[in-house]
Write an enzyme that holds these catalytic residues in place. Structure first.
Site: not given
Ligand SMILES: Cc1cc2nc3c(=O)[nH]c(=O)nc-3n(C[C@H](O)[C@H](O)[C@H](O)COP(=O)(O)OP(=O)(O)OC[C@H]3O[C@@H](n4cnc5c(N)ncnc54)[C@H](O)[C@@H]3O)c2cc1C
Length: 393
Positions: A376, A170, A378, A139
């Site tokens: 992993e 991360i 949403t 991410s």
């Molecule tokens: C505590 C924590 C630990 C994490 N650990 C890791 C890690 O170890 N490695 C890593 O790589 N990442 C990690 N992440 C990142 C995590 O995987 C992302 O936060 C997650 O995939 C969501 O991405 P975003 O935060 O950019 O939200 P966004 O993608 O911006 O999503 C925001 C909202 O929009 C919705 N949305 C987006 N696109 C669509 C669509 N096409 N259709 C419908 N709804 C949609 C989503 O469901 C969500 O509700 C971690 C996050 C947290 C908070």
């Protein structure tokens, strides 16, 4: 037959939640560690916002950081299902320790077991199974659900690549020394330029940035990673150049079952606390668990947890059996994260005012449960996967 094959053969004749002798022994040893060593440290780790060094060392000593790695690499030679059992048992006591072990096994080690060549496996898997923490870095600030829009770039310089970019969110970022990290080596090819690399913390140009201050899993570190002209040897490409998208999708498909396990562990911890508290707490001259209204709520919580556990165990056993499991994994993560949120929230209500304060354990379970709907993939992303697979588009 290998240990894993024997376990699979034996599991065909058993109900999903009935454990083999090996699984039961393994589960009991993790439970003993969680009860004996982790529980007494949970509050301090939560307050200080980091994992106790002794706990991390214990995880290595018990073989929990290389469950599926074979003995040749210093691992335990266990099954994916055993990794799931470990994450569940640890999360029942502390979801931060749960995700520490989960990321190492279901994402980092898994990617290396599956995609690394023998030299990389020998070099890195043996360190990960015995002494070094790993992290999985996909991410970025602008790319979460849309992971393939990542902006980190890798420029081919012959015997090495030069990586520039920022990773965000991360898990294990602070403790990790080995990173499975994704960068685009050919942006003109779109997602087909994405490449997976193994990056070491001490590589020139690599640094760990800000640590997040979070709602839940507070003892688990979540950090930014900074790559400034970071030199990564060519031999550290994991899998093929331009196939990193496949590495990430396929690893996360498995990883999701691990998050499901974290969620059922959290939910079980909260339910057990609620069962015990409602027996002790007296109102109107009797235990509140004597009221049918309270009994029905406990029964609902237990039923939802059982359904979630069946889904998680089934997806894990399907994975071990070599069957297609992507839909079941997405369903298990979606359902178990929702169940954990509901069960932990209900546990707070059953504690009354005491559930709302930090002297009792249930508010933490509730805060810890929220992450299940986010990382992993949403919940919306899980729905998208399930829909695609059932509709066939
Ligand atoms: C505590 C924590 C630990 C994490 N650990 C890791 C890690 O170890 N490695 C890593 O790589 N990442 C990690 N992440 C990142 C995590 O995987 C992302 O936060 C997650 O995939 C969501 O991405 P975003 O935060 O950019 O939200 P966004 O993608 O911006 O999503 C925001 C909202 O929009 C919705 N949305 C987006 N696109 C669509 C669509 N096409 N259709 C419908 N709804 C949609 C989503 O469901 C969500 O509700 C971690 C996050 C947290 C908070």
């Amino acid at each position: 037959m290998t240990q894993v094959q024997t376990a699979i053969e034996e599991s065909f004749a058993r109900p999903l939640t009935t454990l083999s002798e090996d699984e039961q022994m393994f589960r009991d040893s993790v439970r003993e560690f969680a009860e004996g060593e982790i529980r007494k440290r949970v509050e301090a780790m939560e307050e200080q916002g980091h994992l106790d060094l002794a706990i991390m060392k214990h995880c290595f000593d018990l073989g929990l950081m290389g469950i599926e790695a074979t003995e040749e690499f210093g691992g335990s030679g266990g099954s994916f299902f055993q990794a799931i059992l470990a994450v569940e048992e640890l999360s029942r006591v502390d979801a931060s320790v749960g995700v520490f072990v989960d990321v190492q096994n279901t994402l980092v080690n898994n990617a290396i077991i599956r995609w690394a060549n023998p030299d990389l496996k020998k070099k890195y898997l043996s360190q990960l199974a015995t002494e070094k923490v790993g992290a999985y870095a996909l991410s970025e600030a602008g790319s979460g659900s849309d992971a393939f829009a990542l902006q980190t770039r890798a420029v081919d310089q012959g015997d090495h690549f030069v990586l520039n970019g920022h990773k965000l969110w991360i898990t294990n970022g602070k403790e990790a020394e080995i990173f499975v990290l994704f960068a685009n080596a050919n942006p003109d090819a779109g997602y087909r330029g994405i490449t997976a690399f193994i990056v070491e913390k001490n590589f020139a140009g690599f640094s760990v940035g800000k640590k997040e201050n979070k709602l839940g899993i507070r003892a688990s570190s979540t950090t930014e990673l900074i790559l400034e002209d970071c030199k990564v040897p060519r031999e550290n490409v994991l899998g093929e150049i331009g196939r990193g998208y496949k590495v990430s999708i396929e690893t996360l498909n498995e990883g999701r079952i691990g998050i499901g396990a974290q969620m059922i562990g959290i939910a079980r911890g909260a339910l057990e606390a609620a069962l015990s508290y409602t027996k002790e707490r007296q109102q109107f001259g009797k235990s509140i668990s004597d009221f049918q209204g309270v009994q029905f709520q406990l029964a609902d919580m237990a039923t939802e947890l059982e359904a979630a556990r069946l889904m998680v165990y089934n997806a894990a056993r399907m994975k071990d059996a070599g069957q297609a499991f992507v839909k079941e994994a997405a369903m298990a993560k979606l359902f178990s994260s929702r169940a954990a949120e509901r069960i932990t929230s209900k546990a707070i209500e059953l504690y009354g005012g005491y559930g709302y304060v930090k002297d009792y354990p249930v508010e933490k379970y509730w805060r810890d449960s929220k992450i299940g709907a986010i990382y992993e993939g949403t919940s919306n992303m899980q729905l998208q996967t399930i829909a695609k697979l059932i509709i066939g588009k």
